[in-house]
Every structure is written in C-alpha cells, then in structure tokens.
Design an enzyme around this catalytic site. Structure first.
Site, PDB file in Angstrom:
ATOM      1  N   GLY A  53      34.748  -4.851 -18.881  1.00  0.00           N
ATOM      2  CA  GLY A  53      34.171  -4.178 -20.042  1.00  0.00           C
ATOM      3  C   GLY A  53      35.039  -3.021 -20.503  1.00  0.00           C
ATOM      4  O   GLY A  53      35.303  -2.853 -21.698  1.00  0.00           O
ATOM      5  N   HIS A  65      31.499   7.885 -25.915  1.00  0.00           N
ATOM      6  CA  HIS A  65      32.233   8.819 -25.061  1.00  0.00           C
ATOM      7  C   HIS A  65      33.639   8.299 -24.798  1.00  0.00           C
ATOM      8  O   HIS A  65      34.608   9.041 -24.874  1.00  0.00           O
ATOM      9  CB  HIS A  65      31.474   9.052 -23.757  1.00  0.00           C
ATOM     10  N   ASP A 117      37.401   7.657 -15.654  1.00  0.00           N
ATOM     11  CA  ASP A 117      36.244   7.879 -14.798  1.00  0.00           C
ATOM     12  C   ASP A 117      35.151   8.354 -15.733  1.00  0.00           C
ATOM     13  O   ASP A 117      35.337   9.328 -16.467  1.00  0.00           O
ATOM     14  CB  ASP A 117      36.518   8.892 -13.684  1.00  0.00           C
ATOM     15  N   GLY A 161      26.920  -1.257 -18.897  1.00  0.00           N
ATOM     16  CA  GLY A 161      26.467  -0.029 -18.245  1.00  0.00           C
ATOM     17  C   GLY A 161      25.103   0.409 -18.756  1.00  0.00           C
ATOM     18  O   GLY A 161      24.176  -0.391 -18.864  1.00  0.00           O
TER      19      GLY A 161
END
Length: 199
Positions: A11, A182, A68, A155
C-alpha cells in the site's frame, strides 16, 4: 533514479510511487531486493524512519526512502503512535489492518473526544552513513468515525474522518486522498527537498 523503499508494505509502495514518479524516481521494495525488515526500537517516527532508511541503504547499496507513520489519538495520549501497525495485538487480535480498526473502535466506545492525527515521517538517505538525511513530516488532524466507511486506502483510512471533506480517507478518490493525506503532505515536502538537494 532508483530508490529503495525501506518497507514491504504494498500500500505504501503504490501510494508513494505515484507521488514520486514525476521526479523520475523508481521505487523498489526492499523485499524485492532480498532485504528483510529493519528493527524499529525507537519511540519516535523520525528515529524509526532514519533507522529503516540507513538499514535499506546499507543492505542494497542504493539511496533509500523510509516512511514511519501512525495514528496518534488525543484521548490515548498520542497512542498508538509508532506501534500503530501492531495496535490490534495489544488486545488479543492478530496483526492486520481490519483488526487494528476493530480494536480501535472497541477502545473508542464511550470516548467523547475522537480527535486524532495521522502522521507520516519520510526520511531519505543517499548512503547508510549520509550525514545529512532529508526529513519530511506530514500531519492530518481528523476524528475517529464510529464505524468504517469507504473501500479505498488501507490502515485506518476507513475510520479517519476528515471534517474539511466530510468523508473518511477511504471514501475519497485516490488522487484527492494522496494530495491531502499525511503521507501526501510528507511526500510533497520530500519531493521539494530532493529537488533542492539531490537533483
């Protein structure tokens, strides 16, 4: 330019590849080069992303990009944070997106404040010992929906409600999500940094 993505998440690869292709960057997953996952022992997104980028560059000989990212829920003191991928395992579920969403909705039951942020920290290094890594952070504030909505993304996208759109990330067209997510925001910053310093 070939850049190794310090992740085996398909993804993330698809999302980031579409954003980096205008720069002529080809992203390759580290798994496709025979490299396993790096340890993520730190408590911040930037430290984990830097560790992953250096690990991928060291084991492939290529410049590396690491992401991250995670969900930071205000009512939970910013958790799950760097442990987002493993959130469900804290509640007896197997690791996975659907279980993470399920566990989050269970834990949010009865919680009045549903404010949360999705955070993505991208780090790029030219080599494992690059003294000047590029660092970009993207953040989107929204609310945790009471139930999953939409079929897109991955997610926590089905429960991350974005008030300015009146929809969850999973309900948005991919190009809109990529521009405002984001990861989209951190990628735009990273593209600007790469243009300025690497190209």
């Amino acid at each position: 330019m070939k850049l190794v993505l310090a992740s085996n998440n398909r993804g993330k690869l698809a999302e980031l590849q579409s954003m980096f292709s205008p720069l002529g960057v080809e992203l390759v997953r580290q798994a496709d080069l025979g490299v396993g996952e790096a340890d993520e022992p730190f408590h911040t997104f930037v430290e984990n992303a830097l560790a992953k980028a250096r690990f991928a560059a060291e084991h492939t000989g290529l410049p590396a990009l690491a992401d991250d990212a995670g969900l930071c829920v205000d009512a939970f003191g910013g958790q799950p944070g760097v442990q987002t991928a493993y959130y469900a395992t804290r509640f007896g579920y197997e690791k996975g997106d659907a279980n993470n969403v399920r566990a989050l909705l269970e834990q949010m039951r009865g919680v009045a404040s549903r404010r949360a942020a999705m955070v993505s920290t991208l780090v790029a290094v030219r080599s494992p010992d690059d003294p000047e890594p590029l660092i970009a952070v993207g953040r989107v504030v929204g609310e945790i929906a009471t139930e999953p909505r939409g079929d897109g993304g991955f997610g926590f996208d089905p429960v991350m409600f974005i008030p300015e759109f009146g929809k969850t990330f999973a309900e948005l067209p991919v190009e809109v999500k990529n521009a405002h997510s984001h990861r989209g925001r951190s990628a735009q910053q990273m593209l600007a940094l790469m243009r300025e310093r690497w190209f």
